[in-house]
Design a protein around this motif. Sequence first.
Motif, PDB file in Angstrom:
ATOM      1  N   UNK A   1       0.820  -1.207   0.000  1.00 54.58           N
ATOM      2  CA  UNK A   1       0.000   0.000   0.000  1.00 54.58           C
ATOM      3  C   UNK A   1       0.855   1.259   0.000  1.00 54.58           C
ATOM      4  N   UNK A   2       1.903   1.260   0.819  1.00 52.05           N
ATOM      5  CA  UNK A   2       2.778   2.434   0.883  1.00 52.05           C
ATOM      6  C   UNK A   2       3.504   2.639  -0.441  1.00 52.05           C
ATOM      7  N   UNK A   3       3.971   1.544  -1.047  1.00 44.76           N
ATOM      8  CA  UNK A   3       4.668   1.647  -2.325  1.00 44.76           C
ATOM      9  C   UNK A   3       3.762   2.242  -3.397  1.00 44.76           C
ATOM     10  N   UNK A   4       2.524   1.781  -3.439  1.00 44.92           N
ATOM     11  CA  UNK A   4       1.575   2.284  -4.432  1.00 44.92           C
ATOM     12  C   UNK A   4       1.337   3.781  -4.239  1.00 44.92           C
ATOM     13  N   UNK A   5       1.087   4.175  -2.997  1.00 46.10           N
ATOM     14  CA  UNK A   5       0.814   5.590  -2.742  1.00 46.10           C
ATOM     15  C   UNK A   5       2.043   6.451  -2.986  1.00 46.10           C
TER      16      UNK A   5
END
Length: 264
Positions: free
Chosen positions: A166-170
Motif C-alpha cells: 500500500x505504501x509503495x503504491x501511494x
Amino acid sequence: MTRADPVSRSAGTLTDRARGLLADERVADRRGWLQAVHPVLKLLGVLALLVVTVTFDRPGPPAAMLAMTVFAAVLSRVPLGTHALRTGVPMTVSLLIVAPQAVLLPGATLAGPVTVPGSTYVATFTLRVGASVSLLGLLLSTTRFAALVGALRTLRVPRTAVTLLAITYRYLLVVFEELSRLVLARRSRRVRPATLRESWREAGSLLGTFLLRALDRGERVGRAARSRGGTAGRAYTRRQAVGTADAAFAFVVFATVAAGVLLA
C-alpha cells in the motif's frame, strides 16, 4: 518555451503513462463481468489460473488461456487496445530473450537451423508470458487498489507485506508527481533548443535533483503517517452477496484448472 528536448520528452511521457496506469480506475468502475466478481474470489481465481498457466509445456493450452483472457476483457469492457499493448510488450521482450533457443535446442529440423523442439519451447514460453500478463492485467484493471489490498488482508496475508504494498503504491504516485514538476520546471526555463550533448548533461542534474526531492518527500510522508497513527489499516469489511458473476467466474476457474490438470 521551446520544443521539449528528448530527455524531457521521454521523462514526461514516462511520468504521464505511469501516473495514468497507477491512478486510472475508470475501468474498475465500469459495469462489467469481472468488476462484479468479489475481490477475494477474483484474486484466488487469478492465482489459480496463473499456477496452471506456468505448468503448460505445449503452445496450445497457453494460447487457449490467452484467448480466454481476451474474451474476459471484452465481457469486462476493458479497452482492447490498451490491454493488447500491456500484454504485447512483455510478450515481445520474452520472445527476443528466448528466441536463440529455437536454434540451440537439438532435435528435428523445422526450417533451416530452427528445430522443432526449439520452436515449440519459444512459442510455449512466449504464450505463457502473454497469458500470465493478461491475467494480471485483468485483475489490476478491473479491481480498485483499495479493494485489492482489502482482499489481501481478508486472506490473512502478513500485515507487513500488505502495508509495504500500500505504501509503495501511494508513494509511487507522489514520486511521479515530483518528476512531473521537475520536467515542467525544466521546460519552462529553457529559452533555446538544447543539443543532444546538453540534454544528456542536464539529465544527470535532473536525476540527482529528483532523487534528493524523492527522499525528502519520503521523509515527510513517513512523518505524516506516524502523526496519524502509523500505517496499520483495517480489514476488508465490505459485504457482498454471491451473485451470478461470482458463480460464473468460479465455474470458469474450476473448469480451466481441471482441464489443465488433465492435459498435464
